[in-house]
Scaffold this active site. Structure first.
Site, PDB file in Angstrom:
ATOM      1  N   GLY A  16      41.752  41.840  41.010  1.00  0.00           N
ATOM      2  CA  GLY A  16      41.894  41.907  39.592  1.00  0.00           C
ATOM      3  C   GLY A  16      41.396  40.325  38.726  1.00  0.00           C
ATOM      4  O   GLY A  16      42.099  40.021  37.865  1.00  0.00           O
ATOM      5  N   ASP A 146      31.338  34.269  51.032  1.00  0.00           N
ATOM      6  CA  ASP A 146      30.302  35.464  50.901  1.00  0.00           C
ATOM      7  C   ASP A 146      29.066  34.652  51.011  1.00  0.00           C
ATOM      8  O   ASP A 146      28.918  33.773  50.178  1.00  0.00           O
ATOM      9  CB  ASP A 146      30.435  36.214  49.835  1.00  0.00           C
ATOM     10  CG  ASP A 146      31.578  37.251  49.695  1.00  0.00           C
ATOM     11  OD1 ASP A 146      32.218  37.465  50.712  1.00  0.00           O
ATOM     12  OD2 ASP A 146      31.744  37.718  48.609  1.00  0.00           O
ATOM     13  N   THR A 187      51.734  32.302  52.889  1.00  0.00           N
ATOM     14  CA  THR A 187      51.158  31.382  52.071  1.00  0.00           C
ATOM     15  C   THR A 187      49.440  31.292  52.813  1.00  0.00           C
ATOM     16  O   THR A 187      48.544  30.558  52.204  1.00  0.00           O
ATOM     17  CB  THR A 187      51.583  30.280  51.711  1.00  0.00           C
ATOM     18  OG1 THR A 187      51.754  29.536  52.914  1.00  0.00           O
ATOM     19  CG2 THR A 187      52.774  30.551  50.876  1.00  0.00           C
ATOM     20  N   PRO A 189      46.857  32.858  54.146  1.00  0.00           N
ATOM     21  CA  PRO A 189      45.515  33.197  53.525  1.00  0.00           C
ATOM     22  C   PRO A 189      45.137  32.365  52.392  1.00  0.00           C
ATOM     23  O   PRO A 189      43.911  32.354  52.115  1.00  0.00           O
ATOM     24  CB  PRO A 189      45.778  34.744  53.125  1.00  0.00           C
ATOM     25  CG  PRO A 189      47.101  35.193  54.049  1.00  0.00           C
ATOM     26  CD  PRO A 189      47.804  33.958  54.060  1.00  0.00           C
ATOM     27  N   GLN A 191      45.958  29.259  51.723  1.00  0.00           N
ATOM     28  CA  GLN A 191      45.514  27.818  52.370  1.00  0.00           C
ATOM     29  C   GLN A 191      44.244  28.027  52.863  1.00  0.00           C
ATOM     30  O   GLN A 191      43.212  27.036  52.534  1.00  0.00           O
ATOM     31  CB  GLN A 191      46.438  27.617  53.442  1.00  0.00           C
ATOM     32  CG  GLN A 191      47.968  27.283  53.068  1.00  0.00           C
ATOM     33  CD  GLN A 191      48.689  27.231  54.315  1.00  0.00           C
ATOM     34  OE1 GLN A 191      48.168  26.065  55.197  1.00  0.00           O
ATOM     35  NE2 GLN A 191      50.109  27.408  54.082  1.00  0.00           N
ATOM     36  N   LYS A 222      54.653  25.020  48.935  1.00  0.00           N
ATOM     37  CA  LYS A 222      53.939  24.561  50.256  1.00  0.00           C
ATOM     38  C   LYS A 222      52.396  25.095  49.905  1.00  0.00           C
ATOM     39  O   LYS A 222      51.399  24.334  50.202  1.00  0.00           O
ATOM     40  CB  LYS A 222      54.302  25.996  51.177  1.00  0.00           C
ATOM     41  CG  LYS A 222      53.932  25.876  52.776  1.00  0.00           C
ATOM     42  CD  LYS A 222      54.730  26.842  53.296  1.00  0.00           C
ATOM     43  CE  LYS A 222      54.553  27.331  54.627  1.00  0.00           C
ATOM     44  NZ  LYS A 222      55.322  28.178  55.272  1.00  0.00           N
ATOM     45  N   CYS A 380      28.467  62.691  26.255  1.00  0.00           N
ATOM     46  CA  CYS A 380      27.019  62.436  26.539  1.00  0.00           C
ATOM     47  C   CYS A 380      26.806  63.729  27.490  1.00  0.00           C
ATOM     48  O   CYS A 380      26.426  64.591  26.802  1.00  0.00           O
ATOM     49  CB  CYS A 380      26.948  61.272  27.271  1.00  0.00           C
ATOM     50  SG  CYS A 380      25.377  60.543  27.686  1.00  0.00           S
ATOM     51  N   GLY A 382      28.838  65.524  28.727  1.00  0.00           N
ATOM     52  CA  GLY A 382      29.480  66.681  28.299  1.00  0.00           C
ATOM     53  C   GLY A 382      29.120  67.314  26.996  1.00  0.00           C
ATOM     54  O   GLY A 382      29.625  68.458  26.646  1.00  0.00           O
ATOM     55  N   HIS A 514      28.614  57.097  23.922  1.00  0.00           N
ATOM     56  CA  HIS A 514      29.808  56.725  24.631  1.00  0.00           C
ATOM     57  C   HIS A 514      30.913  55.866  23.926  1.00  0.00           C
ATOM     58  O   HIS A 514      31.081  54.785  23.810  1.00  0.00           O
ATOM     59  CB  HIS A 514      29.507  55.868  25.833  1.00  0.00           C
ATOM     60  CG  HIS A 514      28.891  56.670  27.071  1.00  0.00           C
ATOM     61  ND1 HIS A 514      29.393  57.260  27.834  1.00  0.00           N
ATOM     62  CD2 HIS A 514      27.431  56.721  27.170  1.00  0.00           C
ATOM     63  CE1 HIS A 514      28.744  58.016  28.631  1.00  0.00           C
ATOM     64  NE2 HIS A 514      27.122  57.616  28.332  1.00  0.00           N
ATOM     65  N   GLU A 516      34.086  55.768  24.362  1.00  0.00           N
ATOM     66  CA  GLU A 516      35.028  54.989  25.191  1.00  0.00           C
ATOM     67  C   GLU A 516      34.733  53.523  25.208  1.00  0.00           C
ATOM     68  O   GLU A 516      35.786  52.664  25.278  1.00  0.00           O
ATOM     69  CB  GLU A 516      35.259  55.783  26.391  1.00  0.00           C
ATOM     70  CG  GLU A 516      34.039  55.484  27.410  1.00  0.00           C
ATOM     71  CD  GLU A 516      32.768  56.548  27.283  1.00  0.00           C
ATOM     72  OE1 GLU A 516      32.796  56.883  26.138  1.00  0.00           O
ATOM     73  OE2 GLU A 516      32.212  56.723  28.354  1.00  0.00           O
TER      74      GLU A 516
END
Ligand code: GLN
Length: 542
Positions: A16, A146, A187, A189, A191, A222, A380, A382, A514, A516
């Protein structure tokens, strides 16, 4: 001069980051600052427009016609600042720019390399078009470590060094998991993730820790010790019941205060969170509930219809009801009857979509809504389905279809090869590239006097965002209107039907755009507010 806040993620994806960035944007705004939010995605697609919603969730379209990552939707909904093309950059676009420069000879015979040429292009994109905002929040997609993200991390590292801490800040979002067998949170991961970040030269100024439960002070200490930050700079980001609670929860944990402290601006006024508190109150204490069936294709992945789900929620907020969304794959109607699934819903919505799979089920859903008097909202695709349904079942055109699915007898929906964008003529051909070639972005429409939508919007001219290749064929307008489907919104030149509605039905509206994408919790889109109001009426009947 703009200050830049870089938001990176670690441990796992899907923590998130987008919402956290949006919430920070909202908090800074609530203290009177201006913000811009932008996202950098390290994948090689030039934009997400060609990616399947199953892979990447919804494609969010901006007014200026960019197809962007769905996080830009969160940014816009939380801050009200319209996202722009310059707010969404991918590695693909960066490489496209660099390679175009190389072909033009801009590098004067030099060897073109990731550092400095790609990183320079990333830095330009970070700094461009900031409009003098007080804060520019820059989210880096993916997680630290990555391979494809490395040039982005290097570019922001350089900016941090050059602009200094007065103008830059690094926020790292990590996961602090609870391990049931040990009965404690971990904790490590976090670190490791910060270690990874520091190995590429970035020391986070603040660590935001996602957790499903409170993080004890000893664990925060920590994390602080191992990650080289003060304990106040370890901010717990505990799961909440509604996303609108996120800015409030973050503020309670001192997030925005710590950010401003970093920039020596902590003495500024307290945030005004009244509107967030009010939204959360409404979401938590609805006075009723309506059930809306969303009959689509990508129903297996909620992110595929992110803005739609949000806009329906906003419609609920406007009417003080909770909206129970039933996501139905239209293909089920090929083997089961529509009634089984739709008998008890108070509204039916067919959203945007592409391709022939599941089309007959969508048309069945329209027929059910039309014949049973259930509120229908076609967006659209729809709207196109509603046109085909009327043409086939009421206008005596059994061979009516969209040319999206191949040649047909009556192309009531057809490929659009020319249209007006302002005063300029846009042209496309059938064999064109797929990427970025639809009718994209904001277009005006004129609403007919006396129509339901004219009343809903309360004005004659509207602007809404588009993303489609096919268009209702205006040559069939008279036939469709003869069958009760009125064209009540058109492009300013009258050539493109934008909105349809039925007079013989309590609420039956199809829109080619659209809506929305522009709905916000504080400003529910009028069409969604009206659709949910109609569903509330319907719920009193069934
Ligand atoms: N597939 C249709 C078109 O391209 C509808 C697109 C959409 O729903 N966004 O016109």
């Amino acid at each position: 001069m703009a200050r830049f806040i870089f938001i990176t993620g670690g441990v796992v994806s899907s923590l998130g980051k987008g919402l956290s960035s949006a919430a920070l944007g909202a908090l800074l705004q609530s203290r009177g600052f201006t913000v811009r939010l932008r996202k950098f995605d390290p994948y090689l697609n030039v934009d997400p427009g060609t990616m399947s919603p199953y892979q990447h969730g919804e494609v969010y379209v901006t007014d200026d016609g960019a197809e962007t990552d769905l996080d830009l939707g969160h940014y816009e909904r939380f801050t009200g600042v319209p996202a722009r093309r310059s707010d969404s950059t991918t590695a693909g676009r960066i490489y496209q720019t660099v390679i175009a420069r190389e072909r033009r000879g801009d590098y004067l015979g030099g060897t073109v390399q990731v550092i400095p040429h790609v990183t320079d292009a990333i830095r330009e994109a970070v700094m461009a078009d900031t409009d003098g905002a007080d804060f520019v929040l820059v989210e880096i997609g993916g997680t630290v470590g990555d391979i494809e993200g490395l040039p982005f991390f290097e570019a922001i590292r350089q900016l941090g060094y050059e602009l200094g801490p007065e103008r830059t800040m690094f926020i790292h979002l990590t996961l602090v998991p609870y391990i049931p067998s040990a009965g404690e949170i971990k904790t490590k991961p976090t670190q490791h993730s910060v270690k990874e970040l520091r190995s590429i030269g970035i020391q986070p100024d603040l660590i935001l820790c996602r957790s499903d439960r409170p993080i004890p002070a000893s664990d925060r200490r920590k994390i602080a010790l191992f990650c080289n930050v003060a304990v106040e700079q370890v901010i717990p980001a505990i799961d909440v019941d509604t996303i609108y609670q996120v800015p409030i929860a973050y503020h309670e944990q001192g997030f925005d205060t710590q950010v401003l402290k970093h920039f020596n601006m902590a003495d500024r006024r307290e945030p005004d969170l009244a509107r967030w508190i009010e939204i959360v109150r409404r979401v938590r204490h609805p006075e009723g509930e309506v059930s809306i069936a969303v009959v689509g294709k990508y129903t297996g992945l909620r992110d595929a219809y992110k803005s739609l789900a949000e806009a329906l929620t906003h419609g609920g907020i406007a009417n003080n009801v909770r909206v129970d969304m039933q996501w139905i794959d239209s293909q089920v109607f090929e083997s089961e009857t529509t009634a089984e699934h739709l008998e008890n819903v108070h509204g039916i919505l067919v959203p945007g979509g592409f391709g022939g799979r599941g089309v007959s089920g969508k048309i069945e859903a329209v027929r059910f809504a039309r014949t049973r008097g259930v509120p229908y909202f076609g967006i659209c695709f729809g709207m196109q389905m509603a046109v085909i349904e009327t043409a086939r079942n009421l206008a005596g055109l059994p061979g009516a279809n969209s040319t999206e699915f191949g040649p047909c007898q009556d192309p009531v929906v057809g490929l659009m090869t020319e249209w007006m964008q302002g005063n300029a003529l846009e042209r496309r051909a059938a064999g064109d590239n797929l990427g970025g070639t639809m009718r994209l972005g904001a277009y005006d429409a004129l609403l007919s006097p006396g129509s339901q939508v004219r009343e809903i919007y309360g004005r004659e001219r509207i602007s809404e965002r588009h993303r489609h290749r096919y268009e209702v064929n205006v040559n069939y307008r008279d036939i469709l209107e003869g069958a009760g489907l009125r064209v009540v919104g058109v492009s300013p030149d009258g050539a493109l039907p934008e909105i349809i509605e039925r007079d013989d039905h309590p609420w039956f509206v199809g829109v080619q755009f659209h809506p929305e994408l522009k709905s916000k919790p504080f400003e529910p889109h009028p069409l969604f507010a009206s659709f949910i109001r109609a569903a509330v009426e319907q719920s009193r009947l069934v």
